[in-house]
Design an enzyme around this catalytic site. Structure first.
Site, PDB file in Angstrom:
ATOM      1  N   GLU A   1      -3.021  -1.024  -4.784  1.00  0.00           N
ATOM      2  CA  GLU A   1      -3.097  -2.168  -3.564  1.00  0.00           C
ATOM      3  C   GLU A   1      -4.276  -2.966  -3.784  1.00  0.00           C
ATOM      4  O   GLU A   1      -5.501  -2.552  -3.493  1.00  0.00           O
ATOM      5  CB  GLU A   1      -3.057  -1.575  -1.968  1.00  0.00           C
ATOM      6  CG  GLU A   1      -3.184  -2.793  -1.160  1.00  0.00           C
ATOM      7  CD  GLU A   1      -3.248  -2.286   0.446  1.00  0.00           C
ATOM      8  OE1 GLU A   1      -3.560  -3.036   1.328  1.00  0.00           O
ATOM      9  OE2 GLU A   1      -3.397  -0.982   0.486  1.00  0.00           O
TER      10      GLU A   1
ATOM     11  N   LYS B   1       1.442  18.665   8.264  1.00  0.00           N
ATOM     12  CA  LYS B   1       1.984  17.312   7.455  1.00  0.00           C
ATOM     13  C   LYS B   1       2.550  16.501   8.574  1.00  0.00           C
ATOM     14  O   LYS B   1       3.151  15.630   8.206  1.00  0.00           O
ATOM     15  CB  LYS B   1       2.922  17.746   6.491  1.00  0.00           C
ATOM     16  CG  LYS B   1       2.446  18.854   5.326  1.00  0.00           C
ATOM     17  CD  LYS B   1       0.982  18.404   4.561  1.00  0.00           C
ATOM     18  CE  LYS B   1       0.601  19.534   3.810  1.00  0.00           C
ATOM     19  NZ  LYS B   1       1.342  19.758   2.797  1.00  0.00           N
TER      20      LYS B   1
ATOM     21  N   ASP C   1      -4.373  17.252  -0.908  1.00  0.00           N
ATOM     22  CA  ASP C   1      -2.862  17.202  -0.717  1.00  0.00           C
ATOM     23  C   ASP C   1      -2.599  15.637  -0.187  1.00  0.00           C
ATOM     24  O   ASP C   1      -3.013  15.784   1.122  1.00  0.00           O
ATOM     25  CB  ASP C   1      -2.609  18.377   0.088  1.00  0.00           C
ATOM     26  CG  ASP C   1      -0.905  18.288   0.386  1.00  0.00           C
ATOM     27  OD1 ASP C   1      -0.173  17.311   0.344  1.00  0.00           O
ATOM     28  OD2 ASP C   1      -0.531  19.542   0.608  1.00  0.00           O
TER      29      ASP C   1
ATOM     30  N   HIS D   1      -5.892 -11.484   0.400  1.00  0.00           N
ATOM     31  CA  HIS D   1      -4.677 -11.075  -0.262  1.00  0.00           C
ATOM     32  C   HIS D   1      -3.919 -11.924  -0.873  1.00  0.00           C
ATOM     33  O   HIS D   1      -3.441 -11.585  -1.929  1.00  0.00           O
ATOM     34  CB  HIS D   1      -3.676 -10.250   0.894  1.00  0.00           C
ATOM     35  CG  HIS D   1      -4.102  -8.848   1.331  1.00  0.00           C
ATOM     36  ND1 HIS D   1      -5.370  -9.015   2.415  1.00  0.00           N
ATOM     37  CD2 HIS D   1      -3.885  -7.693   1.132  1.00  0.00           C
ATOM     38  CE1 HIS D   1      -5.482  -7.449   2.383  1.00  0.00           C
ATOM     39  NE2 HIS D   1      -4.535  -6.785   1.864  1.00  0.00           N
TER      40      HIS D   1
END
Length: 392
Positions: A88, A218, A292, A383
Site C-alpha cells: 500500500e 481469529k 500470524d 494517496h
C-alpha cells in the site's frame, strides 16, 4: 471420482528445493500460470516443517522502513526502526510522519497492562441445574485442573477460568499466560488436558467440545475488548501545540473537535476501533516479523482516548486490548522474519512485551498521522501523488 492426477505431488521429504520444484511444475502444467518469481527465495526449505504444507515457494512482499520511533516503555526504551511489509503506497511514509511528530514531543509512553490467552471448552448437560452444579464443582477443583493444564507446558500458566451459562451448557473460558509465544496452540493443548482431567475425575463424567467459541480465536469480539486476549497495551503521548501546527498543520482544538465527531461515527457504525487505522501498521509489521497475520482480526481493535489540555497541548492515547504477538515460535524464527525482529531488538525469548509496546507506539503514530492528514486536506492528495502504482 477425483482424478488421481489432480493430487498435489508429495513425497517422503517434502521440504526440499526439488519437492517444491515438482509442485510448481505440477501447478504450471494444470493451470498455465508461470511461477518464475514464486520459485525464487533465499531460505532453506528444510527449516519449514511446522510452518507450511505443500511448499512451492515464497510470496515476496516489499518491506519498507519507518522511524525512528521513540518509545518510553517498561520493556522498549529508546529509538526503533520499524520494518513494514506492505504493497500500500503512502503507508510507510504516513507512519514515518507520525513517528517524527512523536519524537519531537518526547516519544510515546507504552505500558503492557494485562496478558491473557484463551481456550474455551463447552460442557454439555441434560439441564441448566446440572450445568450450574458442574460450574460449582469446577470452582472447587481449580487447583488440580490448573495442575493438569500446566503439566503440558513449560511457559503456560492457567490464571483463571471464567464461566458462562447458556441453557444446559457451561462455557468455560480458560485464561492462560503464555510467555513469549502467541500461545493459541499452547493453550489448546493445556485446555484439552484439563478437560480430560475433568472428564475422568468428575463423578458421572462430563461431555465437552474443546472450543465453544467464546475465545473467539481469529475473530474480533467485545469479550476480548473487555477481558483481554494476548496483551492489553497502551501507548500515550502529549502532543505539543507548536510541533502539531508546524509538522501537521493542525490546531489542537480542531483535532479535538474532529475526535468527538469521529467517535460518534464509530459508535454509529458499531466499529471495533474508534481510531484511524491500527490494522494497517499491525498487518505490515505482522507480515514482516512472522506473526500470524490472521491475528490482525483481533489485534486491530483499539480504543482511542484524547484530552485537550489546559496548556493547549493534546493528550492522545491508544489502547490495544487484544494484541497477539510473539518473539518465539510460529513464523518468528524464519529467515527474513527473524531479521526483521532483530532490527527492533525483539528476536527470541524475553522480548514479547517489548514488541507489544513497540506495536502500540507504532499504532499511535499511524493514527496521529492519518487523523491529521484528513483534517489538513492531505489524505486524498498524498494517496493520489504517492499511493497509486500506475503503469509506466
Amino acid at each position: 471420482m477425483t482424478d488421481p492426477d489432480a493430487h498435489i505431488p508429495r513425497g517422503d521429504d517434502d521440504y526440499t528445493p526439488e519437492a517444491a520444484a515438482r509442485r510448481r511444475a505440477f501447478v504450471e502444467a494444470r493451470t498455465g500460470a508461470r511461477l518464475d518469481h514464486v520459485g525464487r527465495y533465499a531460505f532453506d526449505p528444510a527449516g519449514l516443517p511446522g510452518n507450511i504444507e505443500n511448499f512451492i515457494g515464497a510470496a515476496q512482499v516489499p518491506i519498507g522502513l519507518a522511524g525512528p520511533l521513540r518509545v518510553e516503555g517498561e520493556h522498549a526504551r529508546g529509538e526503533f526502526y520499524i520494518p513494514m511489509a506492505t504493497t500500500e503506497g503512502t503507508l510507510v511514509a504516513s507512519y514515518n510522519r507520525g513517528m517524527r511528530l512523536l519524537a519531537e514531543c518526547g516519544g510515546a509512553r507504552a505500558t503492557v497492562v494485562a496478558r491473557s490467552m484463551q481456550r474455551s471448552p463447552v460442557f454439555i448437560f441434560d439441564d441448566a441445574r446440572e450445568a450450574r452444579a458442574f460450574g460449582e464443582w469446577v470452582e472447587a477443583h481449580f487447583e488440580p485442573i490448573k495442575a493438569a493444564a500446566e503439566a503440558t507446558t513449560r511457559a503456560g500458566k492457567l490464571v483463571s477460568i471464567q464461566q458462562f451459562a447458556v441453557g444446559p451448557t457451561r462455557h468455560l473460558r480458560f485464561n492462560f499466560t503464555t510467555g513469549d509465544a502467541a500461545g493459541q496452540n499452547m493453550s489448546g493443548k493445556a485446555a484439552f488436558a484439563a478437560c480430560e482431567w475433568i472428564r475422568t475425575n468428575r463423578p458421572g463424567g462430563a461431555r465437552y467440545i474443546l472450543s465453544g467459541n467464546t475465545d473467539t480465536d481469529k475473530k474480533h469480539s467485545q469479550m476480548n475488548v473487555i477481558a483481554t486476549r494476548g496483551r492489553r497495551v497502551v501507548a500515550e503521548a502529549v502532543i505539543g501545540r507548536e510541533p502539531l501546527k508546524r509538522l501537521m498543520r493542525v490546531e489542537p482544538e480542531d483535532l479535538f473537535y474532529a475526535r468527538q465527531v469521529s467517535q460518534a461515527g464509530a459508535f454509529l457504525a458499531g466499529s471495533a476501533n474508534n481510531g484511524a487505522h491500527a490494522a494497517n501498521g499491525l498487518a505490515a509489521l505482522f507480515i514482516a516479523t512472522g506473526q500470524d497475520a490472521a491475528n490482525v482480526a483481533e489485534s486491530h481493535a483499539a480504543i482511542v482516548y484524547a484530552q485537550l489540555l489546559d496548556s493547549g497541548d493534546y493528550y492522545w492515547s491508544i489502547t490495544l486490548p487484544a494484541l497477539i504477538v510473539a518473539t518465539v515460535g510460529g513464523g518468528t524464527g524464519l529467515s527474513t522474519q527473524s531479521e526483521c525482529l532483530a532490527i527492533m531488538g525483539c528476536q527470541g525469548a524475553g522480548k514479547a512485551d517489548k514488541l507489544a509496546e513497540i506495536c502500540a507506539a507504532m499504532a499511535l503514530a499511524g493514527d496521529i498521522s492519518l487523523s491529521c492528514a484528513v483534517l489538513a486536506g492531505d489524505w486524498v492528495s498524498s494517496h493520489e501523488r504517492y499511493g497509486r502504482n500506475r503503469p509506466r
